[in-house]
Design a protein around this motif. Sequence first.
Motif, PDB file in Angstrom:
ATOM      1  N   ASP A 104      75.252  -6.984  15.010  1.00 33.68           N
ATOM      2  CA  ASP A 104      76.087  -6.863  15.964  1.00 33.68           C
ATOM      3  C   ASP A 104      75.831  -5.578  17.119  1.00 33.68           C
ATOM      4  OD1 ASP A 104      77.618  -9.117  15.199  1.00 33.68           O
ATOM      5  OD2 ASP A 104      78.887  -8.083  13.806  1.00 33.68           O
ATOM      6  N   LYS A 105      74.782  -4.686  15.812  1.00 30.75           N
ATOM      7  CA  LYS A 105      74.674  -3.569  17.001  1.00 30.75           C
ATOM      8  C   LYS A 105      73.678  -3.077  16.567  1.00 30.75           C
ATOM      9  CE  LYS A 105      79.515  -1.851  17.611  1.00 30.75           C
ATOM     10  NZ  LYS A 105      80.317  -1.092  17.420  1.00 30.75           N
ATOM     11  N   PRO A 106      72.470  -3.710  16.967  1.00 33.51           N
ATOM     12  CA  PRO A 106      71.252  -2.319  16.394  1.00 33.51           C
ATOM     13  C   PRO A 106      70.494  -1.996  16.024  1.00 33.51           C
ATOM     14  CG  PRO A 106      71.105  -5.004  18.136  1.00 33.51           C
ATOM     15  CD  PRO A 106      72.416  -4.572  17.842  1.00 33.51           C
ATOM     16  N   HIS A 107      71.365  -1.244  17.243  1.00 36.33           N
ATOM     17  CA  HIS A 107      71.353   0.396  17.527  1.00 36.33           C
ATOM     18  C   HIS A 107      71.249   1.084  15.775  1.00 36.33           C
ATOM     19  CE1 HIS A 107      75.359  -0.181  18.579  1.00 36.33           C
ATOM     20  NE2 HIS A 107      75.427   1.568  18.641  1.00 36.33           N
ATOM     21  N   VAL A 108      72.695   0.410  15.167  1.00 32.67           N
ATOM     22  CA  VAL A 108      72.768   1.652  13.636  1.00 32.67           C
ATOM     23  C   VAL A 108      71.419   1.445  12.347  1.00 32.67           C
ATOM     24  CG1 VAL A 108      74.968   0.395  14.635  1.00 32.67           C
ATOM     25  CG2 VAL A 108      73.965  -1.049  12.259  1.00 32.67           C
ATOM     26  N   LEU A 109      70.894   0.581  13.312  1.00 33.20           N
ATOM     27  CA  LEU A 109      69.462   0.484  12.392  1.00 33.20           C
ATOM     28  C   LEU A 109      68.884   1.977  11.756  1.00 33.20           C
ATOM     29  CD1 LEU A 109      66.965  -0.348  10.374  1.00 33.20           C
ATOM     30  CD2 LEU A 109      65.607  -1.039  11.875  1.00 33.20           C
ATOM     31  N   ARG A 110      69.277   3.020  13.214  1.00 31.63           N
ATOM     32  CA  ARG A 110      68.754   4.679  12.574  1.00 31.63           C
ATOM     33  C   ARG A 110      69.622   5.142  11.899  1.00 31.63           C
ATOM     34  NH1 ARG A 110      67.421   5.380  18.936  1.00 31.63           N
ATOM     35  NH2 ARG A 110      65.572   3.822  19.099  1.00 31.63           N
ATOM     36  N   LYS A 111      70.999   4.436  12.130  1.00 36.59           N
ATOM     37  CA  LYS A 111      72.061   5.491  11.391  1.00 36.59           C
ATOM     38  C   LYS A 111      71.934   4.922   9.952  1.00 36.59           C
ATOM     39  CE  LYS A 111      77.075   5.596  11.517  1.00 36.59           C
ATOM     40  NZ  LYS A 111      77.388   6.053   9.726  1.00 36.59           N
ATOM     41  N   LEU A 112      71.339   4.211   9.781  1.00 40.05           N
ATOM     42  CA  LEU A 112      71.558   3.423   8.002  1.00 40.05           C
ATOM     43  C   LEU A 112      70.119   4.144   7.776  1.00 40.05           C
ATOM     44  CD1 LEU A 112      70.993  -0.002   8.526  1.00 40.05           C
ATOM     45  CD2 LEU A 112      73.455   1.591   7.636  1.00 40.05           C
ATOM     46  N   VAL A 113      69.055   4.837   8.497  1.00 40.26           N
ATOM     47  CA  VAL A 113      68.201   5.644   7.471  1.00 40.26           C
ATOM     48  C   VAL A 113      68.646   7.384   7.661  1.00 40.26           C
ATOM     49  CG1 VAL A 113      65.582   6.626   7.744  1.00 40.26           C
ATOM     50  CG2 VAL A 113      66.287   4.307   8.628  1.00 40.26           C
ATOM     51  N   ARG A 114      69.157   7.698   8.805  1.00 43.86           N
ATOM     52  CA  ARG A 114      69.798   8.674   8.454  1.00 43.86           C
ATOM     53  C   ARG A 114      70.701   9.197   7.384  1.00 43.86           C
ATOM     54  NH1 ARG A 114      70.328   8.320  14.174  1.00 43.86           N
ATOM     55  NH2 ARG A 114      72.841   8.369  13.581  1.00 43.86           N
ATOM     56  N   ASP A 115      72.471   7.990   7.044  1.00 44.16           N
ATOM     57  CA  ASP A 115      73.074   8.740   5.769  1.00 44.16           C
ATOM     58  C   ASP A 115      72.085   8.756   5.191  1.00 44.16           C
ATOM     59  OD1 ASP A 115      75.234   8.132   7.813  1.00 44.16           O
ATOM     60  OD2 ASP A 115      75.241   5.900   7.706  1.00 44.16           O
ATOM     61  N   ALA A 116      71.156   8.127   4.848  1.00 43.62           N
ATOM     62  CA  ALA A 116      70.532   8.640   3.395  1.00 43.62           C
ATOM     63  C   ALA A 116      69.938  10.696   3.207  1.00 43.62           C
ATOM     64  CB  ALA A 116      69.066   7.650   3.261  1.00 43.62           C
ATOM     65  N   PHE A 117      70.221  10.999   4.009  1.00 46.27           N
ATOM     66  CA  PHE A 117      68.935  12.301   4.655  1.00 46.27           C
ATOM     67  C   PHE A 117      70.720  13.119   4.427  1.00 46.27           C
ATOM     68  CE2 PHE A 117      66.062   9.494   5.298  1.00 46.27           C
ATOM     69  CZ  PHE A 117      64.938  10.362   4.417  1.00 46.27           C
ATOM     70  N   THR A 118      71.949  12.574   4.442  1.00 44.96           N
ATOM     71  CA  THR A 118      73.395  13.611   4.468  1.00 44.96           C
ATOM     72  C   THR A 118      73.170  14.547   3.245  1.00 44.96           C
ATOM     73  OG1 THR A 118      74.724  11.889   3.953  1.00 44.96           O
ATOM     74  CG2 THR A 118      74.341  11.814   6.013  1.00 44.96           C
ATOM     75  N   LEU A 119      74.019  15.462   3.713  1.00 46.94           N
ATOM     76  CA  LEU A 119      74.252  16.504   2.780  1.00 46.94           C
ATOM     77  C   LEU A 119      75.251  16.287   1.396  1.00 46.94           C
ATOM     78  CD1 LEU A 119      74.342  19.246   1.648  1.00 46.94           C
ATOM     79  CD2 LEU A 119      75.730  20.090   3.015  1.00 46.94           C
ATOM     80  N   SER A 120      75.929  15.125   2.467  1.00 47.09           N
ATOM     81  CA  SER A 120      77.439  14.274   0.928  1.00 47.09           C
ATOM     82  C   SER A 120      76.859  14.022  -0.120  1.00 47.09           C
ATOM     83  CB  SER A 120      78.009  13.570   2.252  1.00 47.09           C
ATOM     84  OG  SER A 120      77.317  12.579   2.456  1.00 47.09           O
ATOM     85  N   ALA A 121      75.325  13.125  -0.396  1.00 43.10           N
ATOM     86  CA  ALA A 121      74.422  12.721  -0.842  1.00 43.10           C
ATOM     87  C   ALA A 121      74.226  13.434  -1.982  1.00 43.10           C
ATOM     88  CB  ALA A 121      73.177  12.236  -0.145  1.00 43.10           C
ATOM     89  N   VAL A 122      73.552  14.664  -1.755  1.00 43.24           N
ATOM     90  CA  VAL A 122      73.977  15.752  -2.859  1.00 43.24           C
ATOM     91  C   VAL A 122      74.774  16.144  -3.272  1.00 43.24           C
ATOM     92  CG1 VAL A 122      72.851  18.243  -3.016  1.00 43.24           C
ATOM     93  CG2 VAL A 122      71.860  16.703  -1.217  1.00 43.24           C
ATOM     94  N   ILE A 123      75.968  16.237  -2.901  1.00 43.42           N
ATOM     95  CA  ILE A 123      77.419  16.581  -2.675  1.00 43.42           C
ATOM     96  C   ILE A 123      77.944  15.441  -4.087  1.00 43.42           C
ATOM     97  CG2 ILE A 123      79.789  16.931  -2.537  1.00 43.42           C
ATOM     98  CD1 ILE A 123      78.882  18.624   0.524  1.00 43.42           C
ATOM     99  N   LEU A 124      77.588  14.426  -3.990  1.00 42.88           N
ATOM    100  CA  LEU A 124      77.826  12.994  -4.391  1.00 42.88           C
ATOM    101  C   LEU A 124      77.848  13.270  -5.769  1.00 42.88           C
ATOM    102  CD1 LEU A 124      78.834  10.986  -1.833  1.00 42.88           C
ATOM    103  CD2 LEU A 124      80.824  11.948  -3.106  1.00 42.88           C
TER     104      LEU A 124
END
Length: 456
Positions: A104-124
């Motif tokens: 539905d929103k092809p531009h979210v592909l970049r967000k899928l990549v960015r989400d993997a490198f967020t600080l929240s991943a380290v915190i969790l």
Amino acid sequence: MSFTSASFGFDLSNREIAALVYLGLLLAAVLLWKKGRPLAFNVVRVFFMPKLALIWLLMSFYVAACVWLLAWLNLWDWPNLKSTLLWWLTVGFTSIFEAQRLKDKPHVLRKLVRDAFTLSAVILFIAELVSFPLWVELLMLPALVLLALLIAVGEHQTDKPGIPRVLGLLRGLQILAGLAILGFSYWLVATSISEFWSLNTLREFGLPLLLWLMFIPFIFLLAVYMTYEEAFIHLQVRPKQAPIVRYARWRALFAFGWNIDGVKRLARDIRGRDIADKQGVKEAIWEIRRRIKIEKNPPTVMRAEGWSPYAARLFLEEYGLVTDDYHRTQYEWFAHIPSVKLNDKVLADRISYYLTGNERAVTRLRLALDGSNQNDTREAQRAFDERALTLLTKAFDAERATTIYARAHASEPETWIVDGMRVSLNRSDWGDAHLGGYVRNLTIQHPKHQGDNLGV
């Protein structure tokens, strides 16, 4: 060499044991509940429908291939098996929802990549390294779930008195619980850092990140497949277009490949322009490819001709009102975003934005508010006024926008002419004063517009 459950990473933490206990109790309750059993079996049957089962099978083979590659690179070992299986059962089986979002929103592909490198991943990750005693986890888990459910329900009841204050209290408790869990985890890790940090710990931290990055191509290809299926399935039930569906699908595959947007445009044009022959499909593909090329380097449009379609579709971007591509229909050139909610209520007021004109320029702009009398009509009017003033600023200039809008209000429902452009405000009501609603329109029409006179 002897193998134990710990050799494959199955030395469960107290948090994981507590989760398994409650999942087991939930499953037992569903199976013991006479009315719940048929529902559970229906869910299982739907889950293993042929098309879904094929997706799960392909997904599983893909994950297995990723794991094999990581093992070959010495980035995966058997102690990582538990976390891999958990990732497969959670992230892997929810991939269909990510694919739907990407479709539905092809531009979210970049967000899928960015989400993997967020600080929240380290915190969790650090929060999951340690857990409380089992009795604490058994008490804490249902309490946190209940708290999250109460917040979710309360967010849809904000119009009721007292709810915002209760929501503030619940969110405060949620933040406090989160800080307590994180604080305990960080303290325990800091005091026993040599015990927690090892090669396997680094693998456990990096594994979800690597698997997710390797899994994104699968999600993208699944989104492409879903786009083709959904785009052409509606044509199969139309007697006039059904004979060309197979041809259109193959032509789209060779013309657009994994360009999701191009495929969706073709299916829309076939429906909207009532295309029923192969030559029409070829011409539609040619036109879509030409428009995509033009969109990358839009031509300049003089104000005497109208407004640039590529600029006009972004006039209200700050409010989330960005139209689809400007395209030809049976009768005119057109683009729109049909409905954007102003709030999260069940009968939410909605704003729409429409462009109409010729191939080169937009010659009519229309902003519409579809409101319900059960909502706050003054709040909806304020939202409409904000967007209307922004649209008038783009159509004319910032200095005159407020004056033009005030004159349009004074002239309503008559048309007011400014620089040869026809500006009109109108309202139509339906139902009664309590259960009914209304539609509010602002229309700006250029002198070059061909067609109905401010018709909506």
